[in-house]
Design an enzyme around this catalytic site. Sequence first.
Site, PDB file in Angstrom:
ATOM      1  N   ASP A 120      35.618  48.196  31.743  1.00  0.00           N
ATOM      2  CA  ASP A 120      35.142  47.987  32.491  1.00  0.00           C
ATOM      3  C   ASP A 120      33.886  47.193  32.478  1.00  0.00           C
ATOM      4  O   ASP A 120      33.013  47.830  32.403  1.00  0.00           O
ATOM      5  CB  ASP A 120      35.265  49.646  33.669  1.00  0.00           C
ATOM      6  CG  ASP A 120      36.740  50.356  34.183  1.00  0.00           C
ATOM      7  OD1 ASP A 120      37.812  48.890  32.833  1.00  0.00           O
ATOM      8  OD2 ASP A 120      36.707  50.494  34.612  1.00  0.00           O
ATOM      9  N   ASP A 133      46.756  48.827  43.715  1.00  0.00           N
ATOM     10  CA  ASP A 133      46.068  49.838  43.997  1.00  0.00           C
ATOM     11  C   ASP A 133      45.396  50.803  45.268  1.00  0.00           C
ATOM     12  O   ASP A 133      45.889  50.312  46.235  1.00  0.00           O
ATOM     13  CB  ASP A 133      44.496  49.507  43.946  1.00  0.00           C
ATOM     14  CG  ASP A 133      43.964  48.551  42.862  1.00  0.00           C
ATOM     15  OD1 ASP A 133      44.676  48.889  41.661  1.00  0.00           O
ATOM     16  OD2 ASP A 133      43.111  47.879  42.472  1.00  0.00           O
TER      17      ASP A 133
END
Length: 247
Positions: free
Chosen positions: A8, A131
């Site tokens: 990330d 998500d």
Amino acid sequence: MLIIPAIDLKDGHCVRLKQGLMEDATVFSEDPGAMARHWVDQGGKRLHLVDLNGAFAGKPVNEGAIKAIVKAVGNDIPIQLGGGIRDLDTIERYLDDGISYVIVGTAAVKSPGFLHEACYAFPGQIMVGLDAKDGKVAVDGWSKLTGHDVIDLAKKFEDYGVEAVVYTDIGRDGMLTGVNIEATVALAQALTIPVIASGGVTNLDDVRRLAEVESEGIIGAITGRAIYEGTLNFTEAQALADELSQI
């Protein structure tokens, strides 16, 4: 089943967030290229990159770090990338740079027509990132919950030519609380396209539980904080997944 290391990216660094909160970031490396190479050398078969700044900004932000990762990895393994991808030009640029799969998240939810165009323009290279929290889809870097049911929405995308669905359980992401097997299996069973699980993969038991339901259509598991903090040994995890895949 693939065990996929997550990198990330925030402000050019490798970080991990808890439940997607940008203010709760832990920096694990200031050299994304070296981190990517590390996971390749450990036996990684695919990498999962997220441009966190991009997810919030709605456009690419960490392109320099992404290019450094592609250069470090070369053609050794595929790389999938999400975060801030909202137009075809961005997708084309990333694919030209050497990214293998582009993950469309918020734009897929808000503009299904765009997702359809992307799948048509770049067949076999577009994934959808869904998500969810308590079964409802979130957008804009997880900052907004929609009323969309994750399974209902995913089923609408099946005919588009999507390569896979990357499913993240927001409540478990970065929390080291274990993967949500039930929700992941329910999604995989409802779809004909493969699912990649994300959020909460914490230890070998999680890997075992996911690998045991691989036949439902779960082709991979993304792991981040666990392999950086040591609750999961990446090499052991991939070896276990390989072993269970052959049973």
